[in-house]
Design an enzyme around this catalytic site. Structure first.
Site, mmCIF file in Angstrom:
data_model
loop_
_atom_site.group_PDB
_atom_site.id
_atom_site.type_symbol
_atom_site.label_atom_id
_atom_site.label_comp_id
_atom_site.label_asym_id
_atom_site.label_seq_id
_atom_site.Cartn_x
_atom_site.Cartn_y
_atom_site.Cartn_z
ATOM 1 N N HIS A 302 44.919 56.880 33.649
ATOM 2 C CA HIS A 302 46.152 57.066 32.899
ATOM 3 C C HIS A 302 45.561 56.055 31.143
ATOM 4 C CE1 HIS A 302 47.870 58.823 28.753
ATOM 5 N NE2 HIS A 302 48.346 59.524 29.580
ATOM 6 N N ASP A 359 51.396 64.568 35.626
ATOM 7 C CA ASP A 359 51.080 65.775 36.456
ATOM 8 C C ASP A 359 51.180 64.760 37.702
ATOM 9 O OD1 ASP A 359 50.089 67.281 34.408
ATOM 10 O OD2 ASP A 359 48.114 65.908 34.434
HETATM 11 N N1 ACO Z 1 41.355 57.440 41.448
HETATM 12 C C1 ACO Z 1 40.483 56.348 41.729
HETATM 13 N N2 ACO Z 1 40.207 55.705 41.023
HETATM 14 C C2 ACO Z 1 40.357 55.969 39.992
HETATM 15 C C3 ACO Z 1 41.812 56.748 39.322
HETATM 16 C C4 ACO Z 1 41.942 58.272 39.580
HETATM 17 N N3 ACO Z 1 43.009 58.926 39.515
HETATM 18 N N4 ACO Z 1 41.777 56.716 37.929
HETATM 19 C C5 ACO Z 1 40.884 55.786 37.058
HETATM 20 N N5 ACO Z 1 40.230 54.934 38.642
HETATM 21 C C6 ACO Z 1 38.775 54.266 38.872
HETATM 22 C C7 ACO Z 1 38.274 54.431 38.191
HETATM 23 O O1 ACO Z 1 36.812 55.196 39.364
HETATM 24 C C8 ACO Z 1 37.549 53.100 37.310
HETATM 25 O O2 ACO Z 1 37.673 52.384 38.089
HETATM 26 P P1 ACO Z 1 35.771 50.903 38.003
HETATM 27 O O3 ACO Z 1 36.916 50.387 37.375
HETATM 28 O O4 ACO Z 1 35.996 50.454 39.157
HETATM 29 O O5 ACO Z 1 35.154 51.981 37.485
HETATM 30 C C9 ACO Z 1 39.105 52.526 36.554
HETATM 31 O O6 ACO Z 1 39.928 53.188 37.452
HETATM 32 C C10 ACO Z 1 39.256 53.133 35.104
HETATM 33 O O7 ACO Z 1 38.686 54.557 35.021
HETATM 34 P P2 ACO Z 1 38.214 55.218 33.881
HETATM 35 O O8 ACO Z 1 38.217 56.386 34.118
HETATM 36 O O9 ACO Z 1 37.534 54.468 33.290
HETATM 37 O O10 ACO Z 1 39.784 55.655 33.008
HETATM 38 P P3 ACO Z 1 40.097 56.470 32.020
HETATM 39 O O11 ACO Z 1 40.958 55.658 30.814
HETATM 40 O O12 ACO Z 1 38.390 57.102 31.566
HETATM 41 O O13 ACO Z 1 40.421 57.980 32.089
HETATM 42 C C11 ACO Z 1 41.610 59.402 33.389
HETATM 43 C C12 ACO Z 1 41.845 58.063 32.766
HETATM 44 C C13 ACO Z 1 40.914 60.163 33.158
HETATM 45 C C14 ACO Z 1 43.460 60.170 33.559
HETATM 46 C C15 ACO Z 1 41.727 59.008 34.902
HETATM 47 O O14 ACO Z 1 43.013 57.980 35.668
HETATM 48 C C16 ACO Z 1 41.862 60.344 35.678
HETATM 49 O O15 ACO Z 1 40.627 60.522 36.185
HETATM 50 N N6 ACO Z 1 42.575 60.214 36.449
HETATM 51 C C17 ACO Z 1 43.136 61.931 37.665
HETATM 52 C C18 ACO Z 1 43.093 63.086 36.688
HETATM 53 C C19 ACO Z 1 44.355 62.910 36.120
HETATM 54 O O16 ACO Z 1 45.277 62.837 37.157
HETATM 55 N N7 ACO Z 1 44.415 63.424 35.077
HETATM 56 C C20 ACO Z 1 46.259 63.522 34.599
HETATM 57 C C21 ACO Z 1 46.302 62.101 33.441
HETATM 58 S S1 ACO Z 1 47.404 62.292 32.413
HETATM 59 C C22 ACO Z 1 47.252 63.694 30.926
HETATM 60 O O17 ACO Z 1 46.049 63.976 30.486
HETATM 61 C C23 ACO Z 1 48.048 64.866 30.821
#
Ligand code: ACO
Length: 424
Positions: A302, A359
């Site tokens: 998140h 979620d």
């Molecule tokens: N699985 C694996 N790795 C992940 C995940 C995940 N679910 N989420 C983030 N990471 C990793 C990224 O690859 C990144 O790694 P790095 O630093 O080595 O490059 C690091 O964690 C940071 O991730 P970002 O994408 O920069 O985080 P951001 O804050 O931009 O994204 C998000 C947040 C979109 C929720 C992300 O965690 C994600 O894609 N999660 C999966 C989708 C999801 O569950 N979305 C629902 C969110 S809740 C809502 O909107 C109601």
């Protein structure tokens, strides 16, 4: 007032500091460009405050979520969704009279215009219900006056809240080829939604109390979440003076994406994939750690929560209870719990502070309720509508409101001369 100092190319600039009621600190950079010709660059707006807001407070480090000051745990325990709608939109909890009046309006505006039913004939039976919901919400602006008068706006807010659930239920009925069930005035908001989705003309349908209660919980937990992607979309669209229905339809589209509200559908699809693969969740855990795979653990991570998502904690407990009350034995719940446990012990997830989000467990509950996967994000959207409305309204009343218009750092070609082709 405290200030922050920025040294840019040797020149010192003083910028005001804004402090919120919970001591969050923001450097007001609105005068930066006028003072220096520089802008700030923040892809994904991870560090940018776009407004002052009095609706919802989140402390991601401590796992705190409050609507208008009330902790989510307390609202989840005792509030009905209609009370939460009133709270978010009007800023205070309703008195009994106010709540009765609000409920009455929501009930009596829940039918959609008979002509609008014809739109459903045009959609393919395989249309995603999020596409139907967003286009039908936008279409509400073709039926009702969209003037700037407070009376029209207040009535449109009621119409939107009341009719969205009818549209959602009709979209579901369309997808399974059943006749529409009309709303009933003696049912609550949540019971009406369940009745319109699950009743058929050939049988008597009593809304089971356990379904009514858990749907209420889900809607309360989703009702607002400050400046997330869809709410920011609603505010950005609304900042151009677009009407309520158009702004919320845009928010529904933003919510649909798999990185936002669409994740609840993707979580179940991911868990099913693991189940069909013999339950080998560790293989997918490893895949999620490999940035080259393009695979992420859906329902994990998140932007704001870096400790735990309080909504996920509440839903994890609710999932156990609902499945037991409904006598559902879902192997996906077991896989989800094992996956969560393994991820929370894994350095990759620990270092990046990736926890289950709202979620992760909601899909398992929707499944146990008999709600099909395509409808998960629609239920999320119904829950979020009061939040979108509250933000749209707050924006309109904000004396500092300006049209949303971010800047950019241009990285394209410098000026070059156009040489016309030798055309005949
Ligand atoms: N699985 C694996 N790795 C992940 C995940 C995940 N679910 N989420 C983030 N990471 C990793 C990224 O690859 C990144 O790694 P790095 O630093 O080595 O490059 C690091 O964690 C940071 O991730 P970002 O994408 O920069 O985080 P951001 O804050 O931009 O994204 C998000 C947040 C979109 C929720 C992300 O965690 C994600 O894609 N999660 C999966 C989708 C999801 O569950 N979305 C629902 C969110 S809740 C809502 O909107 C109601």
């Amino acid at each position: 007032m405290s200030t922050a100092k920025l040294i840019l190319e040797g020149r010192e600039l003083e910028l005001p500091v804004v402090v919120g009621t919970e001591n969050e600190t923001g450097i007001d950079i609105s005068s930066l460009r006028a003072k220096s010709m520089a802008i700030t660059l923040d892809p994904g707006y991870g560090n940018t405050g776009a407004c002052r807001s009095a609706i919802t407070f989140i402390d991601g480090e401590k796992g705190i979520l409050r609507y208008r000051g009330y902790p989510i745990e307390e609202l989840a325990r005792g509030a009905r969704f209609t009370e939460v709608c009133y709270l978010l939109i009007h800023g205070h909890l309703p008195s009994q009279d106010e709540l009765d009046g609000f409920r009455h309006l929501l009930t009596y505006h829940s039918m959609i215009h008979e002509d609008m039913k014809k739109f459903f004939e045009g959609y393919s039976h395989s249309a995603h219900p999020m596409a139907i919901l967003s286009s039908m919400v936008s279409a509400l602006s073709t039926y009702y006056p969209i003037t700037a008068s407070d009376a029209d706006i207040d009535l449109n807010i009621i119409r939107l809240l009341a009719k969205a659930k009818t549209i959602a239920a009709f979209a579901y009925k369309k997808s399974i080829g059943q006749p529409f069930s009309y709303p009933k005035n003696d049912l609550s908001y949540t019971a009406n939604l369940l009745h319109m989705m699950f009743s058929v003309p050939t049988e008597q349908y009593e809304v089971p109390a356990v379904l009514d209660d858990v749907l209420n919980l889900l809607l309360v937990l989703h009702a607002d979440h400050e400046q997330n992607c869809s709410t920011s979309t609603v505010r950005l669209v609304g900042s151009s003076d677009a009407n309520l229905f158009a702004s919320v339809a845009a928010g529904i589209c933003a919510l649909w994406g798999r990185l936002h509200g669409g994740a609840n559908q993707n979580v179940i699809e991911m868990l099913k994939m693991m189940h069909d693969d013999g339950g080998d969740f560790r293989k997918y855990l490893d895949k999620a750690k490999d940035s080259g795979s393009g695979f992420r653990l859906m329902g994990f991570g998140h932007r704001v929560y870096k400790n735990f998502d309080p909504r996920a904690t509440i839903l994890k407990e609710a999932a156990d209870k609902v499945l037991s009350d409904l006598h559902v034995d879902d192997p996906l719940l077991e896989i989800a719990k094992n996956l969560e446990e393994a991820a929370l012990e894994d350095d990759y997830f620990v270092e990046r502070k990736l926890y289950p989000n709202v979620d992760f467990y909601s899909g398992i509950i929707y499944r146990a309720m008999g709600i099909p996967t395509d409808m998960f994000t629609v239920i999320f959207a119904l829950g979020r509508i009061p939040g979108w409305v509250a933000h749209w309204k707050e924006l309109r009343q904000d004396p500092d409101r300006r049209i949303g218009r971010p800047r950019q750092i241009y990285v394209g070609e410098p000026q070059r001369a156009f040489v016309p082709m030798n055309r005949r």
